[in-house]
Design a protein around this motif. Structure first.
Motif, PDB file in Angstrom:
ATOM      1  N   SER A  50       0.835  -1.204   0.000  1.00 59.17           N
ATOM      2  CA  SER A  50       0.000   0.000   0.000  1.00 59.17           C
ATOM      3  C   SER A  50       0.868   1.252   0.000  1.00 59.17           C
ATOM      4  O   SER A  50       0.552   2.241  -0.671  1.00 59.17           O
ATOM      5  N   ARG A  67       0.806   4.340  -2.731  1.00 57.83           N
ATOM      6  CA  ARG A  67       0.475   5.669  -2.204  1.00 57.83           C
ATOM      7  C   ARG A  67       1.589   6.685  -2.491  1.00 57.83           C
ATOM      8  O   ARG A  67       1.353   7.893  -2.422  1.00 57.83           O
ATOM      9  N   PHE A  71      -9.865   3.142  -2.187  1.00 54.62           N
ATOM     10  CA  PHE A  71      -9.317   2.562  -0.962  1.00 54.62           C
ATOM     11  C   PHE A  71     -10.220   1.447  -0.428  1.00 54.62           C
ATOM     12  O   PHE A  71     -11.334   1.239  -0.888  1.00 54.62           O
ATOM     13  N   ASP A  78      -6.437  -0.052  -3.680  1.00 53.23           N
ATOM     14  CA  ASP A  78      -5.750  -0.535  -2.479  1.00 53.23           C
ATOM     15  C   ASP A  78      -6.693  -1.400  -1.646  1.00 53.23           C
ATOM     16  O   ASP A  78      -7.500  -0.894  -0.871  1.00 53.23           O
ATOM     17  N   VAL A 110      -3.484  -3.501  -5.466  1.00 52.34           N
ATOM     18  CA  VAL A 110      -3.054  -4.270  -4.298  1.00 52.34           C
ATOM     19  C   VAL A 110      -4.236  -5.127  -3.877  1.00 52.34           C
ATOM     20  O   VAL A 110      -5.310  -4.608  -3.564  1.00 52.34           O
TER      21      VAL A 110
END
Length: 254
Positions: free
Chosen positions: A53, A57, A95, A173, A204
């Motif tokens: 992550s 990011r 997210f 993510d 991810v």
């Protein structure tokens, strides 16, 4: 705007060169080198705490790297706010938590960013919003509030909201990890459709079936390093490192 036109020059859209990052004394990213081609779909997997992550990011400066270079769309990410804003306007991110505004209706959640950031008139922004809500098959919920939707529906709204900003790159993510199992498929189906349309995607996830179906490359991370990367079939059928073999034996036999 010139910054946005850089995307059409050459194939590399994201580049990490010797990137290191620490949280205090914890070395979370170690000497990361990575090139992502325009239109490439990369799945990043690995155990919890491996830096997955944090890596994605760094692409939109939600996390700062301390050493090395990160270049997105030909623009190096530094402390220069203009560069950060230029990149963030082209990079969508979804997210694990949906991050929708609870006091705004679904459609207003999609309109607000277009109106404030892209300066679009509200009517135009609403038209775009409805188009993307249709694309994720949730336009019938446009006037509801996020709290009235299921988790899977909220996550699809979050994806539509990112797409409204017309990103060139999408970062995902762990977007299905907080969802009930029956809701996972509806979100993955939207992501599969996006991949088929040629969106550059870094994902991810622990959803290995999705990785097999969609990824051009699977990257395995552990302890802040990219341990191996390969085409999905090779990675799943013939992992090279002991750490990847252990990870796959644990995740595929749960």
């Amino acid at each position: 705007m010139k910054d946005k036109e850089n995307l059409d020059d050459g194939d590399t859209i994201i580049e990490f060169q010797g990137v290191n990052k620490w949280f205090g004394n914890f070395h979370v990213l170690k000497d990361i080198d990575l090139n992502v081609a325009k239109g490439e779909r990369i799945v990043i997997c690995g155990p919890s705490g491996s830096g997955k992550s944090t890596l994605i990011r760094c692409i939109n400066r939600l996390e700062e790297h301390q050493e090395g270079r990160v270049t997105v769309d030909g623009i190096e990410l530094t402390d220069d706010v203009k560069n950060i804003d230029a990149i963030r306007s082209e990079v969508g991110m979804v997210f694990q938590s949906f991050n929708l505004f609870p006091h705004l209706s679904v459609i207003d959640n999609l309109v607000i960013g277009q109106h404030l950031v892209r300066k679009l008139p509200k009517l135009e922004a609403q038209e775009i919003a409805i188009n993307y809500l249709k694309r994720v098959q949730i336009d019938d919920q446009a006037d509801k509030f996020p709290g009235q939707l299921s988790g899977g529906q909220q996550q699809r709204v979050a994806i539509a909201r990112s797409l409204c900003m017309k990103p060139k790159i999408m970062l995902f993510d762990e977007v299905t990890s907080a969802l009930d199992p029956e809701m996972v498929k509806e979100v993955l189906d939207v992501m599969i459709d996006l991949a088929k349309e040629g969106m550059t995607m870094l994902v991810v996830t622990h959803e290995m079936g999705f990785a097999r179906e969609v990824a051009d490359r699977v990257m395995f991370m552990d302890e802040g390093q990219i341990i191996e990367e390969n085409k999905p079939d090779n990675f799943f059928d013939k992992p090279e490192s002991d750490r990847a073999k252990l990870f796959l034996s644990q995740i595929l036999h749960q």
